[in-house]
Design a protein around this motif. Structure first.
Motif, short mmCIF file in Angstrom:
data_model
loop_
_atom_site.label_atom_id
_atom_site.label_comp_id
_atom_site.label_asym_id
_atom_site.label_seq_id
_atom_site.Cartn_x
_atom_site.Cartn_y
_atom_site.Cartn_z
N ASP A 32 28.44 -85.47 -11.38
CA ASP A 32 27.02 -85.58 -11.89
C ASP A 32 26.31 -86.50 -10.93
O ASP A 32 26.78 -87.36 -10.26
CB ASP A 32 27.30 -86.64 -13.23
CG ASP A 32 27.84 -86.04 -14.41
OD1 ASP A 32 27.65 -84.63 -14.50
OD2 ASP A 32 28.65 -86.74 -14.84
N VAL A 33 25.29 -85.78 -10.49
CA VAL A 33 24.49 -86.57 -9.54
C VAL A 33 22.92 -86.72 -9.98
O VAL A 33 22.37 -85.80 -10.84
CB VAL A 33 24.63 -85.27 -8.36
CG1 VAL A 33 23.33 -85.84 -7.26
CG2 VAL A 33 25.66 -84.93 -7.89
N SER A 34 22.52 -87.85 -9.84
CA SER A 34 21.10 -88.13 -9.88
C SER A 34 20.68 -89.02 -8.51
O SER A 34 21.25 -89.19 -7.80
CB SER A 34 21.05 -89.04 -11.07
OG SER A 34 21.34 -90.30 -11.23
N ARG A 35 19.19 -89.32 -8.79
CA ARG A 35 18.92 -90.10 -7.62
C ARG A 35 19.12 -91.35 -7.53
O ARG A 35 19.08 -92.16 -6.56
CB ARG A 35 17.27 -90.08 -7.65
CG ARG A 35 16.72 -90.59 -9.16
CD ARG A 35 14.98 -90.28 -9.06
NE ARG A 35 14.63 -91.39 -8.42
CZ ARG A 35 13.12 -91.39 -8.11
NH1 ARG A 35 12.41 -90.59 -8.73
NH2 ARG A 35 12.71 -92.36 -7.47
N ARG A 39 28.36 -89.50 -9.61
CA ARG A 39 29.45 -89.99 -10.37
C ARG A 39 30.49 -88.88 -10.65
O ARG A 39 30.17 -87.81 -10.95
CB ARG A 39 28.78 -90.56 -11.84
CG ARG A 39 30.28 -90.90 -13.00
CD ARG A 39 29.53 -91.00 -14.03
NE ARG A 39 28.86 -92.46 -13.95
CZ ARG A 39 28.02 -93.16 -14.81
NH1 ARG A 39 27.70 -92.43 -15.90
NH2 ARG A 39 27.49 -94.17 -14.57
N LEU A 40 31.83 -89.18 -10.39
CA LEU A 40 32.73 -88.44 -10.79
C LEU A 40 33.35 -88.83 -11.73
O LEU A 40 34.00 -89.89 -11.93
CB LEU A 40 34.03 -88.32 -9.64
CG LEU A 40 33.29 -87.65 -8.28
CD1 LEU A 40 34.35 -88.05 -7.17
CD2 LEU A 40 33.35 -86.26 -8.62
N THR A 41 33.41 -88.07 -13.01
CA THR A 41 34.15 -88.45 -14.14
C THR A 41 35.36 -87.48 -14.48
O THR A 41 35.42 -86.25 -14.19
CB THR A 41 33.06 -87.93 -15.47
OG1 THR A 41 31.98 -88.76 -15.06
CG2 THR A 41 33.82 -88.45 -16.84
N PRO A 42 36.59 -88.05 -14.88
CA PRO A 42 37.56 -87.41 -15.12
C PRO A 42 37.59 -86.28 -16.10
O PRO A 42 36.91 -86.83 -17.28
CB PRO A 42 38.87 -88.15 -15.48
CG PRO A 42 38.15 -89.45 -15.84
CD PRO A 42 36.65 -89.46 -14.92
N THR A 78 31.99 -94.08 -9.08
CA THR A 78 30.36 -94.16 -9.24
C THR A 78 30.13 -94.45 -7.81
O THR A 78 30.37 -95.66 -7.32
CB THR A 78 29.79 -95.01 -10.32
OG1 THR A 78 30.21 -94.42 -11.64
CG2 THR A 78 28.44 -95.01 -10.23
N LEU A 79 29.23 -93.94 -7.11
CA LEU A 79 28.48 -94.20 -5.85
C LEU A 79 27.08 -94.71 -6.07
O LEU A 79 26.17 -93.58 -6.41
CB LEU A 79 28.66 -93.35 -4.83
CG LEU A 79 27.97 -93.47 -3.36
CD1 LEU A 79 28.31 -94.82 -2.95
CD2 LEU A 79 28.03 -92.36 -2.57
N HIS A 80 26.67 -95.58 -6.13
CA HIS A 80 25.17 -96.09 -6.49
C HIS A 80 24.43 -95.75 -5.32
O HIS A 80 24.66 -96.45 -4.05
CB HIS A 80 24.87 -97.48 -6.77
CG HIS A 80 25.75 -97.74 -8.22
ND1 HIS A 80 25.45 -97.53 -9.21
CD2 HIS A 80 26.97 -98.31 -8.32
CE1 HIS A 80 25.93 -97.86 -10.31
NE2 HIS A 80 27.08 -98.56 -9.76
#
Length: 93
Positions: A32-35, A39-42, A78-80
């Motif tokens: 999931d990518v946003s600005r 996020r990588l969700t299992p 998650t990468l902020h």
């Protein structure tokens, strides 16, 4: 698409993008990518011998409940990227 998105897509070669998509699918992850974050969700593993890719099962008895499989139990990564806007101290109404 914004110019930033175009530059990001141009920076990643097509072979690398295809390899990343296959790795996400084989490793059972959802991207999931946003600005604000990436996020990588299992996801449940499709070749799991216990749940057969369903992610869990319902227990029997007078009070049935859903039980998660062990293949689902991995941390979310998650990468902020950008800070979120501050929350207001007062309710909006």
């Amino acid at each position: 698409m914004t110019s930033r998105t175009v530059f990001l897509l141009a920076a990643v070669p097509a072979a690398a993008a295809t390899a990343a998509a296959l790795a996400l699918k084989a490793g059972a992850w959802q991207l999931d990518v946003s600005r604000h974050e990436i996020r990588l969700t299992p996801r449940p593993r499709p070749n799991c011998p216990d749940c057969r890719g369903a992610g869990g099962w319902w227990s029997d008895g007078p009070y049935p409940d859903a039980e998660a499989c062990w293949c689902w139990d991995r941390p979310t990564r998650t990468l902020h990227l950008l800070p979120r806007p501050p929350w207001a101290d007062e309710p909006p109404f």
